[in-house]
Write a protein that holds these residues in place. Structure first.
Motif, PDB file in Angstrom:
ATOM      1  N   ASP A   1       0.836  -1.183   0.000  1.00 57.46           N
ATOM      2  CA  ASP A   1       0.000   0.000   0.000  1.00 57.46           C
ATOM      3  C   ASP A   1       0.885   1.251   0.000  1.00 57.46           C
ATOM      4  N   PRO A   2       0.721   2.138  -0.987  1.00 59.71           N
ATOM      5  CA  PRO A   2       1.632   3.282  -1.105  1.00 59.71           C
ATOM      6  C   PRO A   2       1.522   4.280   0.039  1.00 59.71           C
ATOM      7  N   LEU A   3       0.335   4.422   0.646  1.00 60.45           N
ATOM      8  CA  LEU A   3       0.212   5.337   1.785  1.00 60.45           C
ATOM      9  C   LEU A   3       1.086   4.873   2.936  1.00 60.45           C
ATOM     10  N   LEU A   4       1.075   3.576   3.196  1.00 60.68           N
ATOM     11  CA  LEU A   4       1.846   3.033   4.313  1.00 60.68           C
ATOM     12  C   LEU A   4       3.334   2.942   4.006  1.00 60.68           C
ATOM     13  N   LEU A   5       3.689   3.039   2.730  1.00 63.98           N
ATOM     14  CA  LEU A   5       5.108   3.023   2.372  1.00 63.98           C
ATOM     15  C   LEU A   5       5.733   4.409   2.449  1.00 63.98           C
ATOM     16  N   ARG A   6       4.926   5.386   2.861  1.00 66.37           N
ATOM     17  CA  ARG A   6       5.447   6.732   3.062  1.00 66.37           C
ATOM     18  C   ARG A   6       5.361   7.058   4.559  1.00 66.37           C
TER      19      ARG A   6
END
Length: 547
Positions: free
Chosen positions: A129-134
């Motif tokens: 998930d890109p949100l959690l990878l930031r």
């Protein structure tokens, strides 16, 4: 067709190895990304609260403004392992919590009757998930920390209520995890209503008295046990606790951003602006695929015609109502905080995954086969969207010297050496107090947690000002320093907020020297050293931190 069948058979026979290899690659890349992720100012707030929690009162002295579990968890880790590199240890903790979250999703998918390959598919979507990878998932803050405990608590509750017999032990452990998640971040209180209702109604076949004894009471007992830290601080001084944990966010925090939003950058204040942030987070990339998967699996369960011979092989459907209510509730509560930041919209993602895991167990084998192309497409698209964020980070894995926690610690130690060599053994004044902790230099009790309270305390409403009367503001810090000058002043991390400190340092002939910050985002800062050596005086009682 024959070749396709052979491929399918090969996948079935080797699914354990494929699942393990896929999760291992993603896990290694995620770990490398997390350990090398740049330092952000949110981490100063939480790390230093954990650093000081052993010596100072979290609310009366440190002025922490969230529920207490996260700094207490950090403090426990620091004490248990004799930590000297606090950011490094904090990042390791977040990595461990990622592992816990992945395990909880994998275990739930297996409990629901999914294969190892399907369980790995569900668990890997969390890591993609890109949100959690930031910043939402990479920092030592309370943004990601509640997610694994919430997922594990839901898994344990489902395990305790969907088996052949209700398990009081699993329900108790589930209550501990769910309550601990709430104590990490208050908006996870959304867990309470659906699970409380479920605990009174399930398993459906149990008599009410037995259900209370085997499900409800163990769940409540676990929740009360994990809630003791919050109850303890509330009981000590209810008004002070509420002023910090509730009122500060509803008043001073909002008023500060209303007055300074243009300086700090555009933020979402109105409902319309929050809806735009939600749209950007939920309806793009892997996150949209996760929510789409949950919707399709839920609809598949609603419309399918279930053969009689499969009626006993699928899982009960009542958890879908509970988990669906959690997804909706988490989505709604994401709009409550003001201003809104992307990380506030993370809970529905995790709950959408656990909903998908259980929905898969509620559909027939025929429906599962029909949906395989869809799930393969979701996996491919999620991988294409997120692997470019993950795989390049593997270059950091074999090089611990490039991990942010180690670089920040070395930079802080270099600052301590420069202070010692110049004869300045006193306190370090900075809006980036994690450097003070890493350098083992005492800070000022008036501004312990970096910029967050310092910048907004002027906006605290009159009834609560007495609870913050010892906190410095940009207007009052000069008078404090005149009475008690620092040995050194570190600036370079907080842009315009650093201006007041830099002006004071220059006006009092502090010598500037360029120093490394050990952070890829902001490589260098300025350490202002007192021209005349300052020997450390007695420290403020209870606020020295760990030495």
């Amino acid at each position: 067709m024959l070749a396709a069948n052979r491929v399918g058979d090969w996948l079935v026979w080797h699914q354990s190895a494929i699942a393990a290899a896929w999760l291992a690659v993603l896990g290694a890349a995620l770990f490398a990304r997390l350990m090398a992720y740049p330092l952000r100012h949110d981490e100063h707030f939480y790390l230093v609260a954990g650093y000081l929690a052993e010596q100072a009162h979290l609310y009366e002295e440190v002025h922490f403004t969230h529920l207490p579990n996260f700094p207490l968890l950090l403090s426990t880790i620091f004490d248990m392992f004799g930590v000297e590199r606090f950011l490094f240890a904090g990042r390791l903790l977040i990595a461990a919590l990622w592992g816990l979250g992945v395990y909880a999703l994998y275990a739930t998918a297996r409990l629901a009757g999914g294969s190892r390959l399907f369980a790995a598919f569900i668990a890997s979507l969390l890591m993609l998930d890109p949100l959690l990878l930031r910043t939402a998932g990479m920092l030592v803050t309370n943004n990601f920390a509640p997610v694994p405990f919430a997922l594990l608590g839901l898994y344990l509750f489902l395990r305790g209520t969907t088996g052949k017999a209700a398990s009081p032990l699993a329900c108790f452990a589930g209550g501990v995890c769910l309550s601990f998640a709430i104590g990490l971040k208050a908006n996870y209180v959304v867990l309470v209503p659906p699970i409380a209702v479920a605990a009174l109604l399930v398993p459906p076949g149990l008599a009410l008295q037995e259900r209370l004894l085997r499900v409800t009471l163990p769940l409540v007992a676990g929740a009360v046990l994990a809630g003791l830290p919050s109850f303890y601080f509330f009981a000590q001084d209810p008004a002070n606790f509420l002023a910090h944990v509730v009122n500060f966010h509803g008043d001073a925090h909002v008023d500060y951003w209303t007055a300074n939003g243009r300086i700090e950058g555009p933020v979402a204040m109105s409902l319309r602006e929050k809806a735009i942030v939600a749209q950007q987070v939920w309806l793009s990339g892997t996150t949209m695929l996760i929510l789409l998967l949950a919707i399709i699996l839920g609809i598949s369960r609603l419309i399918e015609a279930r053969p009689r011979d499969e009626a006993e092989t699928v899982k009960p459907t009542w958890p879908l109502f509970m988990l669906g209510a959690l997804v909706v509730g988490a989505a709604l509560i994401s709009f409550v905080p003001t201003p809104a930041f992307p990380q506030y919209y993370a809970p529905p993602i995790a709950f959408g995954l656990i909903f998908s895991a259980w929905a898969y167990g509620c559909i027939t084998q025929a429906s599962r086969i029909t949906l395989r192309p869809l799930m393969a497409t979701v996996m491919l698209m999620a991988s294409f969207a997120s692997l470019p964020l993950l795989l390049p980070e593997l270059r950091y894995l074999p090089r611990p010297s490039t991990w942010t926690g180690n670089m920040v610690h070395e930079a802080a130690q270099d600052m301590a050496v420069q202070m010692a060599q110049s004869g300045n053994e006193g306190r370090l004044l900075t809006l980036a107090p994690a450097y003070g902790a890493e350098a083992r230099r005492d800070g000022y009790r008036q501004m312990l947690l970096g910029p967050f309270i310092y910048r907004a305390v002027e906006y605290v409403d009159a009834p609560d000002r007495a609870f913050f009367d010892d906190v410095a503001t940009p207007r009052s810090i000069g008078a404090i320093l005149e009475r008690d000058p620092p040995a050194a002043i570190l600036i370079g991390t907080e842009d315009h907020l650093d201006g007041v400190l830099e002006e004071w340092a220059r006006a009092h002939d502090y010598r500037p020297t360029s120093v490394k910050l050990g952070d890829r985002r902001k490589d260098e800062g300025i350490l202002y050293l007192r021209s005349q050596p300052l020997i450390a005086g007695p420290s403020q009682p209870g606020l020295q931190g760990r030495h």
